[in-house]
Design a protein around this motif. Structure first.
Motif: not given
Length: 225
Positions: A61, A196, A53-54, A199-200, A57, A2
């Motif tokens: 997770t 994951l 988005n963060d 997405w990130l 994420s 991240k």
């Protein structure tokens, strides 16, 4: 993972608050004002998208970790007491795990819904800019505008850039909806990691989208040349 993603977005948070077109005097009006405001809106909407988005994420997770933990408990964490299954404890743990998983899925759905709202606003800006082009076609005909509204771009170029940005985020939202639907039901750890990562790192927007946005901000004077 991240932190690496967040470092890419540094420098996006500030744009110049000029009220006039570079090289021209007086306040902007009409089409120029609308296009410059739209450029600032693109910047702000994309910042909101990045924050979501963060957030998504982090939630995704948690969903993966809960899902893998649930799978592990179901397969191996059965406690034997005197040759019998501790069914009560196992059932309670499973119920708690399912509740936590459902709560995180609701959070991720909320993130996707907010992203859909951002995309809807992007679409409205594209439609508005198409309207500006049609108005100029009516006003100037085939000759078009004699001088650009800002530095070098024609009005049609603004529409093209906005349309490309919109299409990239439209594809990205479709990907995120797919991840949302599949993530909690995926028992394969490797596939979960692919979801994951997708997405990130946002494969449809990251490089091309940032370049388009910066070009738009430069042309409208929000970024210094």
């Amino acid at each position: 993972m991240k932190r690496q993603k967040q470092s890419k977005s540094r420098g996006r948070n500030t744009i110049m608050s000029e009220s006039t077109t570079p090289g021209k005097k007086g306040n902007l009006t009409g089409s120029a004002r609308k296009l410059k405001d739209d450029a600032a809106d693109w910047h702000n909407l994309i910042l909101k998208w990045e924050r979501l988005n963060d957030e998504g994420s982090t939630t995704a997770t948690k969903i993966v970790n809960l899902g893998l933990s649930k799978k592990s408990e179901t397969e191996t964490d059965v406690v034997m007491e005197g040759g019998r299954l501790a069914a009560g404890d196992f059932s309670e743990n499973l119920k708690q795990s399912n509740q936590e998983l459902e709560e995180e899925c609701v959070k991720l759905q909320d993130v996707v819904d907010k992203m859909a709202n951002i995309l809807s606003r992007m679409e409205k800006m594209v439609h508005a800019e198409h309207g500006i082009c049609e108005l100029e076609a009516f006003q100037y005909g085939e000759k078009e505008r004699a001088a650009p509204l800002f530095h070098t771009w024609s009005t049609q170029q603004f529409v093209e850039v906005s349309s490309k940005l919109y299409e990239s985020y439209k594809q990205e939202l479709a990907l995120k909806k797919t991840i949302l639907q599949e993530l909690a039901h995926t028992s394969n750890a490797e596939l979960s990691m692919v979801y994951l990562s997708s997405w990130l790192y946002q494969p449809y927007t990251e490089d091309s989208g940032q370049l388009l946005l910066e070009s738009l901000l430069l042309e409208t004077g929000h970024r210094p040349l």
